[in-house]
Design a protein around this motif. Structure first.
Motif, PDB file in Angstrom:
ATOM      1  N   ALA A   1       0.838  -1.195   0.000  1.00 20.87           N
ATOM      2  CA  ALA A   1       0.000   0.000   0.000  1.00 20.87           C
ATOM      3  C   ALA A   1       0.868   1.238   0.000  1.00 20.87           C
TER       4      ALA A   1
ATOM      5  N   HIS B   1       0.756   4.973   1.661  1.00 19.22           N
ATOM      6  CA  HIS B   1       0.095   5.677   2.753  1.00 19.22           C
ATOM      7  C   HIS B   1       0.340   7.168   2.578  1.00 19.22           C
TER       8      HIS B   1
ATOM      9  N   ARG C   1       3.601  -4.777  -4.298  1.00 25.31           N
ATOM     10  CA  ARG C   1       4.326  -3.631  -3.779  1.00 25.31           C
ATOM     11  C   ARG C   1       5.072  -2.893  -4.887  1.00 25.31           C
TER      12      ARG C   1
ATOM     13  N   LEU D   1      -3.706  -1.083  -8.749  1.00 19.30           N
ATOM     14  CA  LEU D   1      -4.472  -0.332  -7.760  1.00 19.30           C
ATOM     15  C   LEU D   1      -5.824  -0.998  -7.545  1.00 19.30           C
TER      16      LEU D   1
ATOM     17  N   ARG E   1      -5.111   5.512   2.322  1.00 21.14           N
ATOM     18  CA  ARG E   1      -4.304   4.336   1.988  1.00 21.14           C
ATOM     19  C   ARG E   1      -4.725   3.819   0.619  1.00 21.14           C
ATOM     20  N   PHE E   2      -3.771   3.818  -0.296  1.00 20.39           N
ATOM     21  CA  PHE E   2      -4.011   3.293  -1.639  1.00 20.39           C
ATOM     22  C   PHE E   2      -3.546   1.836  -1.647  1.00 20.39           C
ATOM     23  N   ASN E   3      -4.487   0.923  -1.718  1.00 18.75           N
ATOM     24  CA  ASN E   3      -4.191  -0.503  -1.634  1.00 18.75           C
ATOM     25  C   ASN E   3      -3.767  -1.037  -3.004  1.00 18.75           C
ATOM     26  N   LEU E   4      -2.646  -1.763  -3.006  1.00 23.38           N
ATOM     27  CA  LEU E   4      -2.058  -2.255  -4.237  1.00 23.38           C
ATOM     28  C   LEU E   4      -2.107  -3.777  -4.285  1.00 23.38           C
TER      29      LEU E   4
ATOM     30  N   VAL F   1      -9.078   2.333  -2.391  1.00 17.79           N
ATOM     31  CA  VAL F   1      -8.528   3.404  -1.564  1.00 17.79           C
ATOM     32  C   VAL F   1      -9.385   3.520  -0.309  1.00 17.79           C
ATOM     33  N   ASP F   2      -8.725   3.603   0.835  1.00 18.09           N
ATOM     34  CA  ASP F   2      -9.402   3.786   2.122  1.00 18.09           C
ATOM     35  C   ASP F   2      -9.024   5.141   2.676  1.00 18.09           C
TER      36      ASP F   2
END
Length: 596
Positions: A60, A62, A107, A85, A101-104, A88-89
């Motif tokens: 992610a 941050h 990494r 991607l 937080r952009f969740n991927l 997004v939280d």
């Protein structure tokens, strides 16, 4: 053609009924997805202040937005699918600092991320480069080198590729075959076979029966231990003859005798392992998938999957290679055509596949090194393994030490810290120059890989303004070193107030947030509240900040426009005008830099 996904927002992701001077807000999101990149554009109310970092598990990005207020928040959802991607939280750290937080899916190294500010109009732009490649190599012995590449592309996604380059000492003696539990009726983990055989390294071998045991050719010390599968056509095997010649041919069995499709002599083989299909012949792609019934009309191993391969270089060196995805899943990895092209580009002359999928495993010095960066899967038990033996003096990294200048520092905006690394082999000698050291941190940012010189290297941990514990990990071969740095909040520098009307006319609820220069909450600090103008007064003359840096009181019997002072620490005075909303208080006397 670019694809576009939109962030669905109900009434805005961030909004406030009263936006005070100096505070910011996110007004809109836009996403643009290209073949090799993603651009996220955040429309801001004013110039953004921010910090960011990357984590590996879970993968992610941050992002922390300072002086940014948030009101009612809706769920943010991405419409459309992307191979990098995923979502997004967002959540407030407090009423004056927001966190996203952009969740991927996998990494990204820091240099694949660029976050920058755009002026007129004010925007925060996040550029993600989904295509990258990071490589390193480690000499295990004078004749064995382990190479690793982490790469990502829009077509293949994330891949971890490990290879062993083995230079035979006498033509054959450095590689061998290992059987599960020493027989042809069992299965066990590749790591256990490597350990039990006393090997330096190894990869999983050929196909196996569901009941246990090899499902292909195995010859060890000149003895035929497992014949080719009788109900299948001849499949690719490699073998080493008694006079040290290396062969790679399609081998079958008929009337209890081995036969070679290419009509070469396989009667005097000292060691052999079967697999398939053929990938390269004389440096050219030569897939025999259908001929060996490994395609759709047979066992069908043509889907994208983790892969294990064996190759022979033009100079006679052996190559053992594994390919894994991020989470080591069945659908991550390479197609056979992609694997063949990859080996061809490495300069391999002849190559064949071994068992792949969840069987794919590489072990070096007792450690499984073929796991992707995601959630590890349990190691699959196999029937045999291809092993590397070398009793020469180990040159591999054995110990790694990370030396920070301090164990604890005070947070400061844009602060950085230099670390030194020392890497030695099993005899305490410096490793070879340019030995790769992979770096990772759970906060702040570090370079992805650095090289050694005289057994030493250095790196800088950047953007360590956020208070907390920073864990830094350095990996060099199978050697792992860790360091933990405590970043403490600085002295009070900023004070923000969140004021709302209470139930009774003239009463107001006041929440104060005390921060250092990097917007870290400052706990356990006494603040004195003193009326200056107006009818109102506080219900408490003294308040102390909690662990989150906040403290509250009620302003009684007043009205909008009343004024009170807040004295912090050693006489720093900040002034607040009573008005519903969020505001940052100005200093009216004292020096915040000297606050204690």
């Amino acid at each position: 053609m670019k694809r576009i996904i939109k962030l669905l927002i109900f009434a805005g992701l961030f909004f406030t009924m009263i936006l005070p001077a100096g505070a910011n807000q996110v007004k809109a999101f836009r996403y643009h997805l290209g073949p090799d990149s993603i651009r996220v554009v955040m429309e801001m109310g004013s110039e953004p202040e921010y910090s960011w970092w990357i984590t590996q598990n879970p993968p992610a990005i941050h992002l922390v937005l300072y002086r940014t207020v948030q009101g009612k928040e809706s769920d943010a959802k991405i419409s459309g699918n992307d191979d990098l991607l995923t979502s997004v939280d967002s959540s407030p750290k407090n009423f004056y600092v927001q966190y996203l937080r952009f969740n991927l899916k996998y990494r990204l190294p820091p240099d694949a991320v660029n976050i920058w500010k755009h002026k007129e109009p004010d925007r925060l732009v996040i550029d993600l480069n989904r295509a990258y490649s990071i490589s390193g190599s480690w000499r295990l012995t004078p004749r064995v080198i382990w190479n690793r590449t982490e790469q990502a592309t829009s077509k293949l996604g994330y891949l971890m590729i490990n290879s062993l380059m083995v230079k035979p000492s006498d033509g054959t003696g450095i590689i061998g075959v290992g059987l599960a539990k020493g027989n042809t009726q069992s299965r066990e983990k590749t790591s256990d076979i490597v350990k039990n055989e006393g090997a330096l390294a190894g990869v999983n071998g050929g196909f196996f029966n569901s009941a246990g045991g090899p499902a292909g050719l195995i010859i060890k010390d000149g003895r035929l231990l497992s014949p080719p599968a009788s109900r299948r056509p001849a499949r690719t095997s490699f073998g080493i003859t008694d006079d040290k010649k290396v062969l790679m041919d399609r081998i079958g069995i008929k009337d209890n005798k081995l036969f070679c499709i290419e009509s070469r002599d396989w009667s005097k083989i000292n060691m052999a392992m079967g697999g398939g299909p053929r990938l390269l012949r004389d440096g050219k792609v030569c897939l025999t998938t259908d001929a060996e019934e490994l395609g759709k009309n047979g066992n069908n191993i043509t889907r994208r999957a983790p892969r294990t391969a064996f190759g022979i270089m033009p100079d006679g060196q052996f190559l053992m290679l594994t390919v894994n995805g991020y989470d080591n899943g069945r659908k991550e990895g390479m197609l056979l055509e992609e694997l063949a092209e990859y080996l061809k580009n490495l300069g391999v002359k002849d190559a064949m596949g071994l068992d792949g999928g969840t069987s794919t495993t590489m072990v070096v010095q007792g450690e499984v090194v073929s796991l992707g960066r995601g959630i590890p899967k349990a190691e699959t038990k196999v029937a045999d393994a291809l092993l590397v033996f070398d009793e020469d003096v180990l040159k591999a990294p054995f110990t790694i030490k990370i030396e920070p200048p301090d164990d604890a520092i005070t947070a400061s905006p844009g602060a950085s810290m230099k670390f030194n690394i020392t890497v030695a082999d099993v005899l305490g000698r410096p490793v070879e120059d340019d030995t790769a050291v992979f770096l990772d941190s759970d906060m702040g940012r570090v370079a992805t890989v650095v090289g050694t010189k005289n057994g030493k290297a250095a790196f800088t941990l950047d953007d360590i303004g956020a208070a907390g514990l920073y864990h830094v990990t350095a990996t060099c071969g199978t050697a792992v070193g860790q360091s933990c740095i405590s970043v403490l909040p600085g002295e009070p520098q900023k004070l923000a107030a969140n004021i709302s009307e209470a139930g009774k006319d003239g009463d107001y609820m006041v929440e104060l947030l005390l921060c250092d220069a990097a917007f870290n909450p400052v706990p356990s600090r006494l603040m004195l509240i003193e009326p200056v103008e107006g009818k109102g007064k506080p219900d408490k003359a003294e308040i102390t900040t909690g662990s989150d840096g906040t403290a509250g009181f009620t302003w009684l019997g007043g009205e909008s426009g009343d004024v009170f002072n807040v004295t912090v620490g050693n006489g720093v005075v900040m002034r607040c005008v009573v008005s519903p909303g969020v505001t940052e208080l100005p200093i009216v006397s004292g020096d915040a830099d000297g606050a204690k």
